[in-house]
Design a protein around this motif. Structure first.
Motif, PDB file in Angstrom:
ATOM      1  N   ALA A 225      13.142  -4.937   4.139  1.00 39.48           N
ATOM      2  CA  ALA A 225      11.812  -5.010   3.547  1.00 39.48           C
ATOM      3  C   ALA A 225      11.288  -3.606   3.249  1.00 39.48           C
ATOM      4  O   ALA A 225      11.364  -2.711   4.091  1.00 39.48           O
ATOM      5  CB  ALA A 225      10.851  -5.749   4.473  1.00 39.48           C
ATOM      6  N   ALA A 226      10.777  -3.417   2.043  1.00 38.88           N
ATOM      7  CA  ALA A 226      10.161  -2.146   1.668  1.00 38.88           C
ATOM      8  C   ALA A 226       8.656  -2.343   1.559  1.00 38.88           C
ATOM      9  O   ALA A 226       8.186  -3.426   1.199  1.00 38.88           O
ATOM     10  CB  ALA A 226      10.719  -1.662   0.325  1.00 38.88           C
ATOM     11  N   GLU A 227       7.900  -1.300   1.898  1.00 39.49           N
ATOM     12  CA  GLU A 227       6.444  -1.388   1.772  1.00 39.49           C
ATOM     13  C   GLU A 227       6.082  -1.374   0.290  1.00 39.49           C
ATOM     14  O   GLU A 227       6.447  -0.447  -0.440  1.00 39.49           O
ATOM     15  CB  GLU A 227       5.772  -0.230   2.500  1.00 39.49           C
ATOM     16  CG  GLU A 227       4.264  -0.368   2.587  1.00 39.49           C
ATOM     17  CD  GLU A 227       3.615   0.672   3.488  1.00 39.49           C
ATOM     18  OE1 GLU A 227       2.376   0.691   3.541  1.00 39.49           O
ATOM     19  OE2 GLU A 227       4.361   1.451   4.125  1.00 39.49           O
ATOM     20  N   VAL A 228       5.376  -2.412  -0.125  1.00 44.43           N
ATOM     21  CA  VAL A 228       5.094  -2.614  -1.539  1.00 44.43           C
ATOM     22  C   VAL A 228       3.592  -2.607  -1.790  1.00 44.43           C
ATOM     23  O   VAL A 228       2.806  -3.103  -0.980  1.00 44.43           O
ATOM     24  CB  VAL A 228       5.695  -3.951  -2.020  1.00 44.43           C
ATOM     25  CG1 VAL A 228       5.278  -4.263  -3.455  1.00 44.43           C
ATOM     26  CG2 VAL A 228       7.217  -3.908  -1.936  1.00 44.43           C
ATOM     27  N   VAL A 229       3.199  -2.030  -2.914  1.00 46.23           N
ATOM     28  CA  VAL A 229       1.812  -2.066  -3.362  1.00 46.23           C
ATOM     29  C   VAL A 229       1.720  -3.046  -4.532  1.00 46.23           C
ATOM     30  O   VAL A 229       2.501  -2.958  -5.483  1.00 46.23           O
ATOM     31  CB  VAL A 229       1.326  -0.674  -3.812  1.00 46.23           C
ATOM     32  CG1 VAL A 229      -0.065  -0.755  -4.433  1.00 46.23           C
ATOM     33  CG2 VAL A 229       1.326   0.283  -2.638  1.00 46.23           C
ATOM     34  N   ALA A 230       0.785  -3.980  -4.433  1.00 51.29           N
ATOM     35  CA  ALA A 230       0.551  -4.928  -5.517  1.00 51.29           C
ATOM     36  C   ALA A 230      -0.537  -4.355  -6.416  1.00 51.29           C
ATOM     37  O   ALA A 230      -1.715  -4.371  -6.066  1.00 51.29           O
ATOM     38  CB  ALA A 230       0.145  -6.288  -4.961  1.00 51.29           C
ATOM     39  N   VAL A 231      -0.135  -3.830  -7.560  1.00 54.14           N
ATOM     40  CA  VAL A 231      -1.089  -3.268  -8.510  1.00 54.14           C
ATOM     41  C   VAL A 231      -1.571  -4.407  -9.405  1.00 54.14           C
ATOM     42  O   VAL A 231      -0.776  -5.033 -10.106  1.00 54.14           O
ATOM     43  CB  VAL A 231      -0.444  -2.144  -9.342  1.00 54.14           C
ATOM     44  CG1 VAL A 231      -1.451  -1.546 -10.316  1.00 54.14           C
ATOM     45  CG2 VAL A 231       0.108  -1.053  -8.424  1.00 54.14           C
TER      46      VAL A 231
END
Length: 293
Positions: free
Chosen positions: A37-43
């Protein structure tokens, strides 16, 4: 009336599909192992001003690229941080990626010294390992999620000089403004986060994108009348937009199509979101006795 009836008749099916996707144990895709799992930003979706990449000619003279107002309908799910040396090393260990050329003294630094093919190899490997779909962002996606960190690369040439060297020198001067060389990659978070929550945008590690370099001709109305795409050169996003030959792993060694080479070349990926259709197909498989696992 028949059409209205058909739509109403189909509504319970759609409602059932949406409700079923929310039930415990029913999912459209496999759960992701935490180790992948990678840390993701939901733009979130929105609109933005976008200066088209590439070289533009008007009346046989170099001119600035058109500025377009674009919309992002589904938003972008992008890695908050760049891929680290440790992350990339796991792909190398499994012989799916080539060893990076960058100086990776610390495993938690962004991986550098990777070319366009290396970035795609890593995306394919991570997709297989995680069960998610990862890919390089397009230049437009990168600009959208970079927000206020993007520098408009207009040179204000306006077709006043037919000499290509004028454009190259102007680009070099613009890109070198307040840009003291800083070749050593910094730990994640060193350049802060932007207004969209994405970290280290505009730092000293550039991100490969999937967008090809192009040379376009504009008509008298400013519209593109002819365009030649060169996918041997790709766009990299960073302190400034850079055009890099796909096989270059160290920007400082050369290969930049115009202007100053980036300090370092690295990787930041977009997570492709499953469409509603793919979720519905997964649900249909479950209803038929073949649950997603």
């Amino acid at each position: 009336m028949k059409r209205a009836f058909a739509l109403c008749a189909g509504a319970p099916v759609v409602a059932l599909a949406v409700a079923a996707l929310a039930l415990p144990g029913i999912r459209a895709s496999a759960e992701v192992d935490p180790q992948w799992a990678a840390e993701v930003v939901a733009v979130a979706p929105g609109t933005f001003a976008y200066r088209l990449p590439g070289e533009y000619i008007a009346a046989n003279k170099p001119t600035d690229a058109p500025l377009r107002h674009m919309g992002v309908g589904r938003g972008v799910q992008i890695m908050k941080y760049q891929v680290t040396a440790a992350d990339y090393a796991r792909c190398v260990t499994e012989a799916r990626c080539k060893k990076a050329d960058g100086n990776q003294a610390a495993a938690d630094l962004p991986v550098t010294g990777v070319d366009f093919r290396d970035a795609n190899d890593y995306a394919a490997w991570l997709s297989e390992k995680s069960g998610q779909q990862w890919r390089l962002p397009s230049d437009a996606e990168w600009v959208y999620m970079a927000a206020e960190r993007v520098r408009d690369d207009t040179l204000k040439l306006n077709g006043n000089d037919a000499n290509p060297a004028t454009r190259w020198l102007a680009r070099y001067r613009k890109e070198s403004e307040n840009a003291a060389p800083d070749p050593q990659p910094k730990p994640r978070g060193s350049f802060g986060t932007n207004s969209k929550g994405v970290a280290d945008i505009g730092g000293n590690v550039w991100d490969w994108t999937s967008t090809c370099y192009n040379r376009s001709t504009l008509d008298t109305g400013g519209s593109v009348s002819q365009s030649v795409e060169n996918c041997g050169v790709r766009v990299a996003g960073g302190k400034h937009r850079a055009y890099m030959s796909f096989f270059i792993r160290d920007g400082k060694s050369g290969g930049c199509a115009a202007g100053m080479a980036p300090h370092n070349l690295g990787i930041r990926l977009v997570q492709e979101q499953p469409s509603y259709l793919s979720k519905l197909k997964a649900l249909v498989g479950w209803k038929a006795g073949a649950p997603s696992v």
